[in-house]
Design an enzyme around this catalytic site. Sequence first.
Site, PDB file in Angstrom:
ATOM      1  N   HIS A  46      -0.957  16.824   4.048  1.00 50.01           N
ATOM      2  CA  HIS A  46      -1.945  17.558   4.633  1.00 50.01           C
ATOM      3  C   HIS A  46      -1.844  18.673   5.449  1.00 50.01           C
ATOM      4  O   HIS A  46      -0.838  18.972   5.939  1.00 50.01           O
ATOM      5  CB  HIS A  46      -2.527  16.452   6.044  1.00 50.01           C
ATOM      6  CG  HIS A  46      -3.016  15.175   5.395  1.00 50.01           C
ATOM      7  ND1 HIS A  46      -3.364  14.847   3.978  1.00 50.01           N
ATOM      8  CD2 HIS A  46      -3.701  14.148   6.162  1.00 50.01           C
ATOM      9  CE1 HIS A  46      -3.963  13.703   4.068  1.00 50.01           C
ATOM     10  NE2 HIS A  46      -4.236  13.079   5.161  1.00 50.01           N
ATOM     11  N   CYS A  71      -3.475  10.594  10.494  1.00 55.72           N
ATOM     12  CA  CYS A  71      -2.389  11.470   9.706  1.00 55.72           C
ATOM     13  C   CYS A  71      -2.518  13.045  10.082  1.00 55.72           C
ATOM     14  O   CYS A  71      -1.582  13.798  10.089  1.00 55.72           O
ATOM     15  CB  CYS A  71      -2.280  11.111   8.275  1.00 55.72           C
ATOM     16  SG  CYS A  71      -3.978  10.829   7.475  1.00 55.72           S
ATOM     17  N   GLY A 108       0.934  -1.298  -0.066  1.00 63.04           N
ATOM     18  CA  GLY A 108       0.149   0.082  -0.079  1.00 63.04           C
ATOM     19  C   GLY A 108       0.738   1.328  -0.002  1.00 63.04           C
ATOM     20  O   GLY A 108       2.323   1.252   0.021  1.00 63.04           O
ATOM     21  N   ARG A 131      -6.862   2.985  18.678  1.00 64.69           N
ATOM     22  CA  ARG A 131      -6.507   4.429  19.147  1.00 64.69           C
ATOM     23  C   ARG A 131      -7.190   5.000  20.400  1.00 64.69           C
ATOM     24  O   ARG A 131      -6.574   5.366  21.284  1.00 64.69           O
ATOM     25  CB  ARG A 131      -6.512   5.582  18.148  1.00 64.69           C
ATOM     26  CG  ARG A 131      -5.420   5.360  17.041  1.00 64.69           C
ATOM     27  CD  ARG A 131      -5.558   6.092  15.784  1.00 64.69           C
ATOM     28  NE  ARG A 131      -5.055   5.965  14.653  1.00 64.69           N
ATOM     29  CZ  ARG A 131      -5.484   6.435  13.399  1.00 64.69           C
ATOM     30  NH1 ARG A 131      -6.554   7.061  13.193  1.00 64.69           N
ATOM     31  NH2 ARG A 131      -4.763   6.065  12.596  1.00 64.69           N
TER      32      ARG A 131
END
Length: 340
Positions: free
Chosen positions: A253, A131, A15, A102
Site C-alpha cells: 500500500h 493496513c 488466509g 478498533r
Amino acid sequence: MSMNNPRVAVVGATGAVGSAMQSILASRHFPASEIRLMASERSAGRVVPTPWGDVVIENLATADPVGIDIALFSAGGARSREYAPRFAAAGAVVIDNSSAFRADPDVPLVVAEVNDDAIHAHHGIVSNPNCTTMVVMMALGPLHRAAGLRRLTVTSYQSVSGSGKTGMDVLAHELDVLGKDRELLVHGGWPDPDGDLYARPIGYNVLPHAGSFTEQGYTDEEWKLVHETRKILDAPDILIEPTCVRVPVMVGHGIAATTFFSRPVSVAEAREILGAAPGAELWGDNKVPTPLDCAGRDEVLIGRVRATVGEEGGISLWTVGDNLRKGAALNAVQLAELLL
Ligand SMILES: NC(=O)c1ccc[n+]([C@@H]2O[C@H](COP(=O)([O-])OP(=O)(O)OC[C@H]3O[C@@H](n4cnc5c(N)ncnc54)[C@H](OP(=O)(O)O)[C@@H]3O)[C@@H](O)[C@H]2O)c1
C-alpha cells in the site's frame, strides 16, 4: 498463563494474513511452546507443516480456546466479534486484525514502534490497525512526536491483497482476460471480466474508492484513516482529509501525505527524524520506493520528502509498506512480542 513460552493460536490461518503470520512467527523465532491453527470448516482437518511440527487445522466454530495464551485473529470482523471475546474470556490475549474493536475505548490500537506503551491497558483484546493507517503511521508517528501533527491530507494507493487471497486471484484473472487484446484497452470495447469483488474491473484500471461508501460520501477505509490516526497518535483534534484508491498492485500500500504541524518543519529536520524512525527506511530523492520494492519486506519505505509549495511550513511525503507484513501480520507478531 505462561508468557515466556506462550501457546499461540492463529485464527484465519489459511488466509493471506494468517499465512504471513505463520511464516513471521517462525522467522522471528517466536518462543511459542505450541501453535494451533484455526480456519473455517472448509479447511478443517488439513495438515500444515510448521516449525512446531505438523498441525491439523481446527474448525474455529468448534475449537476449544482453553489453554491458549495469545490468539492472533485474522478471519474477518464477524468472526472476531463472535469469537474474540470468548477466547479472551478463556484466558487468551487476542490480537485482532479486523476492524471489529478498533474504535472501542477499552481496546488499545497499537502500531509497534509508534505507540507501544498503549498495549498494556488491554482487557484481553488488542486491535491491530488498518493496513493503510499502519503504513503511514510509521512516518507520521515520529514527526508528530517532534512537531505535533495538526493537519493531514492523505491519499492511499492500496493493493488488491488488502482484500485477501480473493483480491489477488481477481487481479491475476483480470490482467489475463483484459490483457489479451491491447487494442480494446486503448480504444474501448474490452471484455467484461465478470468479477464482483470490486465495483469496476481492477485489472488495467484504478478505482477511486477503496472500501464501502458510508457517511458523507466517504468510504469505511477513509474513515478508518481518520479515526485510527487520531486514536494511535492520541490526538483527537488532528484534521484529516482522506482519499483511498485501489490500484492494480498485488502487495504494498502506498500513501501520499501532506502534513502541517504546530510549527513549521523544514525538509532537513523531517529527513533527520524519518532517517532515524524505527521500522522505516528513508530513501533518497533520486531513488523512489514503490510497492514492488516493499513486497516481502518488514520495513516501511519513505521517499519524496519535500516542503509544501502552497502554504509554507508543511511536509509532503510518500510511504509504501507491505500490507500483509507491517500492515497486518508483522505488526500482530510484534504486538505479541510486546506481551511477552
Ligand atoms: N489483507 C490485508 O492487507 C489485511 C490487513 C489488515 C487486516 N486484514 C484483516 O485480516 C482479516 C483476514 O484478511 P485476509 O486478507 O487474510 O483474508 P483472506 O485471505 O480472505 O483469509 C480469510 C481467512 O479467514 C478464514 N475464515 C473465513 N470465514 C471463516 C469462518 N466462518 N470461520 C473461520 N474462519 C473463517 C479463512 O478460512 P478458510 O480458508 O477456511 O475459508 C481464511 O483463513 C480480515 O479481517 C481483514 O480485514 C487484512
